[in-house]
Design a protein around this motif. Structure first.
Motif, mmCIF file in Angstrom:
data_model
loop_
_atom_site.group_PDB
_atom_site.id
_atom_site.type_symbol
_atom_site.label_atom_id
_atom_site.label_comp_id
_atom_site.label_asym_id
_atom_site.label_seq_id
_atom_site.Cartn_x
_atom_site.Cartn_y
_atom_site.Cartn_z
ATOM 1 N N PHE A 111 98.253 2.772 -13.892
ATOM 2 C CA PHE A 111 99.368 3.712 -13.932
ATOM 3 C C PHE A 111 99.226 4.577 -12.689
ATOM 4 O O PHE A 111 98.237 5.290 -12.541
ATOM 5 N N LEU A 112 100.163 4.462 -11.773
ATOM 6 C CA LEU A 112 100.111 5.207 -10.524
ATOM 7 C C LEU A 112 101.054 6.396 -10.639
ATOM 8 O O LEU A 112 102.279 6.228 -10.611
ATOM 9 N N ALA A 113 100.489 7.583 -10.819
ATOM 10 C CA ALA A 113 101.279 8.799 -11.008
ATOM 11 C C ALA A 113 101.485 9.493 -9.673
ATOM 12 O O ALA A 113 100.533 9.678 -8.915
ATOM 13 N N SER A 114 102.719 9.885 -9.402
ATOM 14 C CA SER A 114 103.042 10.599 -8.163
ATOM 15 C C SER A 114 103.805 11.860 -8.502
ATOM 16 O O SER A 114 104.637 11.870 -9.405
ATOM 17 N N LEU A 115 103.514 12.913 -7.765
ATOM 18 C CA LEU A 115 104.302 14.132 -7.848
ATOM 19 C C LEU A 115 104.994 14.277 -6.498
ATOM 20 O O LEU A 115 104.334 14.335 -5.453
ATOM 21 N N VAL A 116 106.319 14.250 -6.531
ATOM 22 C CA VAL A 116 107.116 14.324 -5.304
ATOM 23 C C VAL A 116 107.779 15.696 -5.288
ATOM 24 O O VAL A 116 108.648 15.979 -6.109
ATOM 25 N N ASN A 117 107.339 16.546 -4.366
ATOM 26 C CA ASN A 117 107.914 17.889 -4.234
ATOM 27 C C ASN A 117 109.237 17.801 -3.482
ATOM 28 O O ASN A 117 109.421 16.934 -2.638
ATOM 29 N N LYS A 118 110.134 18.710 -3.814
ATOM 30 C CA LYS A 118 111.441 18.785 -3.153
ATOM 31 C C LYS A 118 112.174 17.451 -3.214
ATOM 32 O O LYS A 118 112.769 17.018 -2.236
ATOM 33 N N CYS A 119 112.101 16.801 -4.370
ATOM 34 C CA CYS A 119 112.712 15.472 -4.454
ATOM 35 C C CYS A 119 114.237 15.534 -4.466
ATOM 36 O O CYS A 119 114.879 14.537 -4.181
ATOM 37 N N GLY A 120 114.804 16.682 -4.779
ATOM 38 C CA GLY A 120 116.256 16.826 -4.718
ATOM 39 C C GLY A 120 116.985 16.060 -5.808
ATOM 40 O O GLY A 120 117.605 16.639 -6.656
ATOM 41 N N SER A 121 116.871 14.750 -5.797
ATOM 42 C CA SER A 121 117.575 13.918 -6.768
ATOM 43 C C SER A 121 116.618 12.886 -7.353
ATOM 44 O O SER A 121 116.134 12.002 -6.638
ATOM 45 N N ALA A 122 116.358 13.005 -8.650
ATOM 46 C CA ALA A 122 115.481 12.042 -9.324
ATOM 47 C C ALA A 122 116.074 10.634 -9.240
ATOM 48 O O ALA A 122 115.340 9.654 -9.094
ATOM 49 N N GLU A 123 117.402 10.531 -9.272
ATOM 50 C CA GLU A 123 118.051 9.226 -9.211
ATOM 51 C C GLU A 123 117.818 8.553 -7.861
ATOM 52 O O GLU A 123 117.567 7.357 -7.779
ATOM 53 N N MET A 124 117.855 9.349 -6.781
ATOM 54 C CA MET A 124 117.618 8.798 -5.451
ATOM 55 C C MET A 124 116.171 8.311 -5.338
ATOM 56 O O MET A 124 115.908 7.223 -4.845
ATOM 57 N N VAL A 125 115.235 9.137 -5.803
ATOM 58 C CA VAL A 125 113.821 8.762 -5.740
ATOM 59 C C VAL A 125 113.573 7.521 -6.597
ATOM 60 O O VAL A 125 112.843 6.619 -6.184
#
Length: 178
Positions: A92-106
């Protein structure tokens, strides 16, 4: 003419809301096959996190410091991604993406073959001399959840200013000298 305290409070609340929108973080996770998590050394786990963080940052155009990754066992039960109902995975590769803006885009980037191919290649290189590879590395699932949905916590409350500038103090502040 001075602004009324009510307008000042509304402006402060709007500013706080805008900062929260701009700085929204997302939990972006991948389920993987072909990696024996238990066989990874601490150094290999760190190398995996750094390698994948760099690939995600490059693919999304984000700054490297805005992406953090950590690998866990495939049955890791994250608060934002319960293991129940997920397909069986080796890692399970967990990532925290700061300032992602749009979860759908990510999510679109995470599900895309370009990022997945780059991650698989990077992991194969990083773990080439490791006993942790059990076969071909493959990504079998991707999930992205906005952090406020993933880790619900009450919003910090701000004291309400009182007329005359006196009132409750913000934590860590001292009263003005008299």
């Amino acid at each position: 003419m001075a602004a009324s305290p009510g307008i000042a409070v509304q402006a402060l609340l709007l500013a706080v809301a805008m900062v929260q929108i701009v700085s929204q973080s997302c939990h972006a996770d991948l389920l993987m096959k072909g990696i024996n998590y238990a066989a990874l050394s601490q150094q290999e786990q760190q190398a995996v996190g750094q390698t994948v963080s760099a690939q995600i940052a490059a693919e999304t155009g984000m700054a490297a410091q805005d992406v953090m990754c950590k690998i866990f066992a495939g049955n890791y039960n994250a608060a934002w991604s319960p293991s129940q109902g997920r397909p069986p995975a080796d890692a399970f590769l967990a990532s925290l993406v700061n300032k992602c803006g749009s979860a759908e885009m990510v999510l679109g980037v995470f599900r895309g073959p370009q990022l997945q191919s780059k991650i698989v290649s990077a992991l194969q290189s990083a773990l080439a001399n490791s006993g942790a590879l059990t076969g071909t590395i493959s990504i079998i699932g991707a999930s992205v959840v906005p952090e406020q949905v993933a880790t619900p916590t009450p919003a910090p409350s701000l004291p309400i200013p009182q007329p005359g500038g006196q009132g409750p103090l913000l934590p860590g502040t001292a009263p003005a000298p008299a």
